[in-house]
Design an enzyme around this catalytic site. Structure first.
Site, PDB file in Angstrom:
ATOM      1  N   TYR A   1       2.291 -61.292  33.274  1.00 12.17           N
ATOM      2  CA  TYR A   1       2.566 -61.563  34.684  1.00 12.17           C
ATOM      3  C   TYR A   1       3.538 -60.510  35.237  1.00 12.17           C
ATOM      4  O   TYR A   1       3.402 -60.050  36.363  1.00 12.17           O
ATOM      5  CB  TYR A   1       3.175 -62.968  34.833  1.00 12.17           C
TER       6      TYR A   1
ATOM      7  N   PHE B   1      -9.351 -48.939  62.254  1.00 10.08           N
ATOM      8  CA  PHE B   1     -10.333 -49.678  61.479  1.00 10.08           C
ATOM      9  C   PHE B   1     -10.136 -51.159  61.847  1.00 10.08           C
ATOM     10  O   PHE B   1      -9.050 -51.553  62.237  1.00 10.08           O
ATOM     11  CB  PHE B   1     -10.172 -49.429  59.967  1.00 10.08           C
ATOM     12  N   THR B   2     -11.207 -51.963  61.727  1.00 10.97           N
ATOM     13  CA  THR B   2     -11.155 -53.357  62.216  1.00 10.97           C
ATOM     14  C   THR B   2      -9.941 -54.136  61.678  1.00 10.97           C
ATOM     15  O   THR B   2      -9.210 -54.763  62.452  1.00 10.97           O
ATOM     16  CB  THR B   2     -12.434 -54.120  61.817  1.00 10.97           C
TER      17      THR B   2
ATOM     18  N   ASP C   1      -3.942 -43.659  55.768  1.00  9.84           N
ATOM     19  CA  ASP C   1      -4.912 -44.563  55.148  1.00  9.84           C
ATOM     20  C   ASP C   1      -5.862 -43.683  54.345  1.00  9.84           C
ATOM     21  O   ASP C   1      -6.665 -42.938  54.909  1.00  9.84           O
ATOM     22  CB  ASP C   1      -5.664 -45.346  56.232  1.00  9.84           C
TER      23      ASP C   1
ATOM     24  N   LYS D   1     -13.268 -47.936  47.729  1.00 11.40           N
ATOM     25  CA  LYS D   1     -14.122 -46.827  48.180  1.00 11.40           C
ATOM     26  C   LYS D   1     -13.991 -45.634  47.221  1.00 11.40           C
ATOM     27  O   LYS D   1     -14.627 -45.621  46.175  1.00 11.40           O
ATOM     28  CB  LYS D   1     -13.780 -46.488  49.619  1.00 11.40           C
TER      29      LYS D   1
ATOM     30  N   ARG E   1     -21.674 -51.751  63.767  1.00 12.65           N
ATOM     31  CA  ARG E   1     -20.360 -51.185  64.065  1.00 12.65           C
ATOM     32  C   ARG E   1     -20.379 -50.797  65.537  1.00 12.65           C
ATOM     33  O   ARG E   1     -20.586 -49.664  65.909  1.00 12.65           O
ATOM     34  CB  ARG E   1     -20.061 -49.962  63.169  1.00 12.65           C
TER      35      ARG E   1
ATOM     36  N   PHE F   1     -17.302 -60.401  64.004  1.00 11.51           N
ATOM     37  CA  PHE F   1     -18.503 -59.846  63.375  1.00 11.51           C
ATOM     38  C   PHE F   1     -18.795 -60.452  62.011  1.00 11.51           C
ATOM     39  O   PHE F   1     -19.931 -60.449  61.561  1.00 11.51           O
ATOM     40  CB  PHE F   1     -18.406 -58.306  63.269  1.00 11.51           C
TER      41      PHE F   1
HETATM   42  N1  F0G Z   1      -9.042 -48.885  55.827  1.00 16.38           N
HETATM   43  C1  F0G Z   1     -10.263 -48.341  55.873  1.00 16.38           C
HETATM   44  C2  F0G Z   1     -10.425 -46.941  56.373  1.00 16.38           C
HETATM   45  C3  F0G Z   1     -11.380 -49.078  55.469  1.00 16.38           C
HETATM   46  O1  F0G Z   1     -12.585 -48.520  55.530  1.00 16.38           O
HETATM   47  C4  F0G Z   1     -11.193 -50.393  54.984  1.00 16.38           C
HETATM   48  C5  F0G Z   1     -12.330 -51.209  54.573  1.00 16.38           C
HETATM   49  C6  F0G Z   1      -9.901 -50.923  54.951  1.00 16.38           C
HETATM   50  C7  F0G Z   1      -8.839 -50.131  55.381  1.00 16.38           C
HETATM   51  C8  F0G Z   1      -9.649 -52.311  54.468  1.00 16.38           C
HETATM   52  O2  F0G Z   1      -9.748 -52.344  53.088  1.00 16.38           O
HETATM   53  O3  F0G Z   1     -11.659 -53.912  52.638  1.00 16.38           O
HETATM   54  O4  F0G Z   1     -10.071 -53.242  50.825  1.00 16.38           O
HETATM   55  O5  F0G Z   1      -9.346 -54.753  52.641  1.00 16.38           O
HETATM   56  N2  F0G Z   1     -13.528 -50.941  54.826  1.00 16.38           N
HETATM   57  C9  F0G Z   1     -14.686 -51.739  54.407  1.00 16.38           C
HETATM   58  C10 F0G Z   1     -15.947 -51.207  55.040  1.00 16.38           C
HETATM   59  C11 F0G Z   1     -14.530 -53.201  54.577  1.00 16.38           C
HETATM   60  O6  F0G Z   1     -16.989 -51.872  54.903  1.00 16.38           O
HETATM   61  O7  F0G Z   1     -15.957 -50.126  55.626  1.00 16.38           O
HETATM   62  P1  F0G Z   1     -10.237 -53.631  52.261  1.00 16.38           P
END
Ligand code: F0G
Length: 481
Positions: free
Chosen positions: A79, A131-132, A222, A265, A388, A454
């Site tokens: 842990y 990013f979303t 990021d 990624k 998107r 979405f």
């Molecule tokens: N930043 C970027 C540039 C991303 O593309 C993503 C996730 C995140 C942050 C968030 O990371 O999913 O590990 O919590 N992108 C995914 C996509 C969800 O489908 O493009 P996460």
């Protein structure tokens, strides 16, 4: 790596062998219609059993390497004080050059902690693009995202090699207008996901950092797609052709005060982390890690994932790993372009993006062309893509629609998962759909969640166009396909 055939044509070559496979099946069009109807015309609601080729995302869907899998077998589940964590910290220091590491269960958890610690209501966060999940976390705290990209970024038919650049003049103007106190940090995203995976150049990053330093504003990076951004710098930026991906990544890191990523990624593993060389930042975030994620040496990740990430961080500096998705995306985009399908150019780092406003010019943004196109692609092919566009934007505080800058159907390319045959198939089916695009109309919400709508939103096709499209497909292509 690309291989030149004797005919002169270049094809992306897999520099690996596939030793473990997962069976897929292609359900006939009638069943696809049932699946998309049950799923409220939202591709997030589809189930794997109904999907032939899953291009929803490249996130957590990449093939891991033999060495990543092997590393998972020797993980340390303690842990606190886990050996696995120290291996990850060492890999981060070796590859990225950061001393302090805070693991998180995935990228958005890192965004949550950064927003919580650094942003206060009324703050402005300038960035090359949102990013979303980034936007959601900033806005939940009461901050505001300010996108200051160059105008060319929204041109989907462009040749500009670095559409992910931040506009330097706009950055200067923003600092002047809002003042340093309102800007806790500037954020750069390595290959702007929602603009089509478009990279920034080293020159631009250097200049952004220079302005930030002048005003003592931290630069947050990021780096979820850091390997791909580095790959594009090597390919497209003068002076970098002879540098290794490793050297380019290291150089980029020299400009980041605070770095975070989604490990799902570039590094091909589920998880995430925040890293920095600034002890004060580390100390500010650290107390919150066990509150929201887990103890400092696991942060919500399993020890197996931590081990695989330690390997993945090193492996992403291999040019054949860094370029694996980018070269397949390029090949796929070229197959669509030769069929006159409007895709975002230059091709980006994570997906091939079809411009839905050009593909379906008769569908207004209020009827969600990108969502309609993603549903139509599924009906015509069994291929799952992701909307998107405006569905991926939430309404403003007054409940008005916020129209997205771009309406894209994103066909993501998970790393080392699909082959050229898959891309040929998808290109053929999208070509068929393009010839029947008049059959595709818009969508309207039946159930609309208040945040990140979405994911769980349910929609229906205006004038029941899905069934009509299915009927024509059966007649022309065949009911068993
Ligand atoms: N930043 C970027 C540039 C991303 O593309 C993503 C996730 C995140 C942050 C968030 O990371 O999913 O590990 O919590 N992108 C995914 C996509 C969800 O489908 O493009 P996460």
């Amino acid at each position: 790596m690309n291989v030149r055939l004797s005919t002169g044509k270049e094809i992306p070559m897999e520099m690996h062998k596939v030793r473990i496979v997962q069976k897929t099946s292609l359900v006939p069009v009638e069943e696809r219609l049932r699946a998309i109807e049950e799923g409220g015309y939202n591709t997030f609601s589809l189930k794997t059993k109904d999907i032939f080729i899953d291009m929803l995302t490249d996130s957590g869907t990449n093939a891991m390497s033999d060495n990543q899998l092997a590393a998972m077998m020797v993980s340390d589940d303690a842990y606190a004080g886990s050996e696995s964590f120290y291996k990850l910290a060492q890999a981060i220091e070796d590859v990225l050059g950061f001393k302090y590491v805070l693991p998180t269960h995935q990228g958005r958890a890192a965004e949550h902690l950064i927003a919580k610690v650094f942003i206060k209501p009324g703050d402005i966060i300038p960035m090359n693009y949102h990013f979303t999940t980034t936007k959601a976390h900033i806005e939940l705290i009461g901050g505001q995202v300010l996108e200051i990209f160059a105008d060319e970024a929204l041109n989907t038919q462009s040749k500009h090699p670095f559409k992910g650049n931040l506009d330097i003049q706009k950055l200067k103007d923003t600092i002047k207008k809002y003042g340093v106190d309102k800007i806790p940090f500037v954020r750069m995203e390595a290959t702007t996901n929602l603009l089509g995976g478009q990279p920034f150049s080293m020159e631009n990053l250097k200049e952004v950092k220079r302005i930030c330093s002048q005003h003592k504003i931290p630069l947050v990076l990021d780096g979820s797609l850091i390997a791909e951004n580095a790959y594009f710098i090597k390919l497209r930026e003068k002076g970098y052709q002879n540098k290794t991906i490793k050297a380019i990544i290291k150089e980029i890191m020299g400009f980041a005060d605070l770095f975070y990523l989604s490990g799902r990624k570039s590094s091909c593993v589920r998880g995430g982390f925040i890293a920095t060389n600034k002890k004060v930042f580390y100390e500010q975030i650290k107390p919150w890690l066990p509150v929201y994620e887990g103890f400092l040496t696991y942060g919500g990740m399993s020890s197996k994932e931590i081990e695989a990430m330690a390997v993945g961080i090193r492996e992403m500096t291999d040019i054949n790993v860094a370029g694996s998705a980018a070269e397949q995306v390029k090949y796929f985009a070229e197959r669509l372009i030769e069929r006159k399908i409007p895709v975002v150019t230059p091709s980006g780092g994570l997906a091939c993006h079809v411009d839905a406003m050009m593909f379906l010019p008769h569908v207004p943004q209020s009827e969600y062309p990108a969502g309609a196109l993603a549903a139509a692609i599924y009906i015509a092919s069994g291929v799952r893509s992701m909307e998107r566009g405006t569905i991926s934007m939430d309404r403003d505080e007054e409940g008005n629609e916020v129209f997205s800058d771009l309406e894209l159907a994103r066909l993501a390319v998970p790393r080392r998962v699909y082959t050229i045959a898959h891309f040929e198939y998808v290109a053929d089916r999208i070509h068929w759909l393009h010839r029947h695009r008049d059959l595709v109309k818009g969508l309207r919400f039946v159930e609309e969640p208040p945040v990140l709508r979405f994911f769980f939103g349910k929609l229906e096709p205006i004038d029941n166009w899905g069934s009509k499209l299915g009927e024509v497909f059966k007649k022309e292509v065949g009911a068993h396909w």
